[in-house]
Write an enzyme that holds these catalytic residues in place. Structure first.
Site, PDB file in Angstrom:
ATOM      1  N   CYS A   6       0.810  -1.253   0.201  1.00  0.00           N
ATOM      2  CA  CYS A   6       0.005   0.107  -0.048  1.00  0.00           C
ATOM      3  C   CYS A   6       0.931   1.169   0.083  1.00  0.00           C
ATOM      4  O   CYS A   6       2.122   1.147   0.302  1.00  0.00           O
ATOM      5  CB  CYS A   6      -0.933   0.035   1.097  1.00  0.00           C
ATOM      6  SG  CYS A   6      -1.969  -1.367   1.534  1.00  0.00           S
ATOM      7  N   GLY A  32       0.604   0.091  -5.162  1.00  0.00           N
ATOM      8  CA  GLY A  32      -0.768  -0.728  -5.225  1.00  0.00           C
ATOM      9  C   GLY A  32      -1.556  -0.267  -6.171  1.00  0.00           C
ATOM     10  O   GLY A  32      -1.909   1.021  -6.511  1.00  0.00           O
ATOM     11  N   ASN A 107      -0.779   1.168   5.945  1.00  0.00           N
ATOM     12  CA  ASN A 107       0.220   0.540   5.088  1.00  0.00           C
ATOM     13  C   ASN A 107       0.892  -0.612   5.951  1.00  0.00           C
ATOM     14  O   ASN A 107       1.383  -0.266   7.011  1.00  0.00           O
ATOM     15  CB  ASN A 107       1.346   1.449   4.322  1.00  0.00           C
ATOM     16  CG  ASN A 107       2.360   0.635   3.580  1.00  0.00           C
ATOM     17  OD1 ASN A 107       2.198  -0.342   3.451  1.00  0.00           O
ATOM     18  ND2 ASN A 107       3.526   1.273   3.565  1.00  0.00           N
ATOM     19  N   GLY A 108       0.899  -1.775   5.799  1.00  0.00           N
ATOM     20  CA  GLY A 108       1.637  -2.820   6.631  1.00  0.00           C
ATOM     21  C   GLY A 108       0.387  -3.938   6.687  1.00  0.00           C
ATOM     22  O   GLY A 108      -0.566  -4.217   6.192  1.00  0.00           O
ATOM     23  N   TYR A 251      12.762  -4.014  -4.105  1.00  0.00           N
ATOM     24  CA  TYR A 251      12.059  -4.035  -4.867  1.00  0.00           C
ATOM     25  C   TYR A 251      10.649  -2.969  -5.035  1.00  0.00           C
ATOM     26  O   TYR A 251      10.199  -2.461  -5.860  1.00  0.00           O
ATOM     27  CB  TYR A 251      11.366  -5.626  -5.037  1.00  0.00           C
ATOM     28  CG  TYR A 251      10.000  -5.828  -5.806  1.00  0.00           C
ATOM     29  CD1 TYR A 251      10.242  -6.067  -6.996  1.00  0.00           C
ATOM     30  CD2 TYR A 251       8.862  -5.368  -5.260  1.00  0.00           C
ATOM     31  CE1 TYR A 251       9.238  -6.230  -8.075  1.00  0.00           C
ATOM     32  CE2 TYR A 251       7.641  -5.750  -6.344  1.00  0.00           C
ATOM     33  CZ  TYR A 251       7.899  -5.994  -7.634  1.00  0.00           C
ATOM     34  OH  TYR A 251       6.816  -6.411  -8.438  1.00  0.00           O
ATOM     35  N   CYS A 391       6.330 -14.169   4.648  1.00  0.00           N
ATOM     36  CA  CYS A 391       6.350 -12.756   5.328  1.00  0.00           C
ATOM     37  C   CYS A 391       5.016 -12.537   5.907  1.00  0.00           C
ATOM     38  O   CYS A 391       3.878 -12.705   5.117  1.00  0.00           O
ATOM     39  CB  CYS A 391       6.699 -11.608   4.166  1.00  0.00           C
ATOM     40  SG  CYS A 391       6.519  -9.961   4.981  1.00  0.00           S
ATOM     41  N   CYS A 441      15.047  -5.899   8.709  1.00  0.00           N
ATOM     42  CA  CYS A 441      14.545  -7.327   8.645  1.00  0.00           C
ATOM     43  C   CYS A 441      14.940  -7.996   7.533  1.00  0.00           C
ATOM     44  O   CYS A 441      14.672  -7.757   6.478  1.00  0.00           O
ATOM     45  CB  CYS A 441      12.984  -7.073   8.653  1.00  0.00           C
ATOM     46  SG  CYS A 441      12.092  -8.619   8.979  1.00  0.00           S
TER      47      CYS A 441
END
Length: 463
Positions: A6, A32, A107-108, A251, A391, A441
């Site tokens: 997003c 998105g 977003n997430g 990416y 993920c 991460c």
């Protein structure tokens, strides 16, 4: 193919807030392509426009000029990581409780959304969507209605309960509140355009609007804008060790954006250079599969001394494609987007640089096409480590079964795709390409999750 999650955009104090939000979302369309929405505050009520499709398809001049009034607005573009692909789940999500009209853009992905949703439903809460974002709204509402908290304290209380990745923009009457999760997994930046403030997932939105980048929000920060141009920053949890999503640099983000304090283009080029040092090959030239492999391929060519060629031509007029009913139709859809230059391919030894491999099926189709045109050798170099773990924080590979590297050796993958050789960038090579390597991460590569998913974490992803 990986799917974007997003993008967020917010603006405070601009007479054409909705129009500026339109351009801010347009600049981030790559994040998105499923749905888009803008909500503004006209001084008395929230005005909203949401729809399925691209930004340019959802909004018309009448929306921006007449309907979405006010000088405060937030916008959202979405690819669903939780919640079905339907208009009901498009954001920003709007509610009203008491005198507060609230809109939220997220977003997430939350790892304890199912757990919290079950708890709230047992208390009598009724959910309208299958989004994890709606859980946040209900937690805020309960904080205000039952605990008597002000909006800022209710938001802070809610954010201390949720776990996972979240950057939030919240429009509550005439206040704009921005929040980042305690680990800073998702990006969110603050800028200024003349006398108004802007917030966005990526700085490329600021460039389009000629806004000045001020700073990135800190992990665990809540930033508040209200009338009179007042701004406040609250650390709603103690700062923790950062675990930023490295896939933003590999990416997701646009190469002209600065993410987590570094330029995306430069990081991708450095990944390609590290890849060339790790896995050189005797070949005629280097080429990417556009657009994701472009900048790593530039770095590989520069470090290896091989020529860089654009032998795959992208059709820029191919937009989103519908779900194809057969494998033949899916293959045709893939070929519509990219087509090789025949004369460049025949008899050549080629190094193809890709940013990543998730399932391998799309890349296999493209490699097959190079073979059909007579390529003598095809060597693939991948500018990130093998993705072996799902993920839970917002990228669309939420199960091990989807990941080719989780279930097959490098040699098996090379045979499946149809390659002479295959090499993935090492974790050390990846980290050498970014600043502050300890801040990222790497769970999709090494399985070391900074936040363990709760029971039922994958359940909402399938709804």
């Amino acid at each position: 193919m990986k799917k974007e999650y997003c993008g967020l955009f917010g603006i405070y104090g601009h007479p054409e807030a909705a129009r500026m939000s339109y351009f801010g979302l347009f600049a981030q369309q790559h994040r998105g392509q499923e749905s888009a929405g803008i909500v503004s505050w006209d001084g008395e009520k929230l005005c909203e426009q949401k729809g399925m499709g691209l930004v340019a398809e959802v909004f018309e001049e009448a929306h921006l000029g007449d309907h979405l009034k006010g000088d405060i607005a937030i916008g959202h573009i979405r690819y669903s990581t939780t919640g079905a692909s339907q208009l009901l789940n498009a954001q920003p999500f709007t509610v009203r409780f008491g005198d507060t009209k609230l809109a939220l853009a997220h977003n997430g992905n939350l790892v304890n959304a199912h757990e919290l949703r079950t708890e709230l439903e047992h208390m009598g809460t009724i959910f309208q969507t299958s989004m994890d974002s709606e859980v946040i709204v209900h937690l805020i509402a309960r904080g205000m209605n039952q605990d008597g908290l002000c909006i800022e304290d209710a938001v802070a209380q809610a954010c201390r309960r949720i776990k996972g990745a979240f950057s939030l923009l919240i429009l509550a009457n005439d206040k704009l509140i921005a929040v980042k999760d305690p680990l800073g997994i998702r990006p969110l930046a603050l800028g200024r355009m003349n006398d108004c403030y802007v917030l966005a997932s990526e700085t490329c939105a600021f460039d389009l609007l000629e806004a000045d980048f001020m700073r990135a929000l800190r992990p665990g920060e809540m930033f508040i804008l209200d009338r009179g141009g007042r701004q406040r920053s609250v650390q709603y949890v103690d700062e923790q060790k950062k675990k930023q999503c490295i896939f933003e640099l590999i990416y997701f983000a646009r190469p002209d954006s600065d993410i987590f304090g570094q330029n995306v283009y430069e990081c991708r080029r450095a990944m390609g250079m590290a890849l060339a040092n790790e896995a050189p090959v005797d070949a005629d030239f280097v080429m990417p599969f556009p657009d994701s492999g472009n900048y790593a391929a530039v770095g590989y060519a520069q470090a290896s001394g091989l020529p860089f060629e654009q032998c795959m031509i992208r059709n820029h007029y191919v937009g989103r494609t519908f779900i194809q009913p057969s494998q033949d139709m899916r293959d045709l859809s893939t070929r519509m987007k990219l087509n090789p230059v025949r004369s460049m391919v025949k008899g050549k030894r080629i190094v193809v640089v890709e940013d990543s491999i998730v399932r391998g099926t799309t890349i296999r189709t493209r490699v097959k096409r190079l073979r059909e045109l007579g390529a003598a050798e095809i060597h693939m170099r991948v500018a990130c480590p093998a993705i072996k773990f799902p993920c839970y924080y917002g990228i669309d590979f939420s199960s091990k079964g989807e990941l080719i590297a989780a279930n097959h050796s490098v040699e098996d993958i090379a045979r499946f795709i149809g390659l002479e050789s295959l090499h993935y960038l090492s974790i050390d090579g990846l980290l050498s390409s970014v600043e502050y390597p300890k801040d990222f991460c790497l769970a999709c590569f090494d399985g070391n999750y900074p936040i363990q998913p709760c029971k039922g974490a994958g359940k909402m992803c399938m709804e």
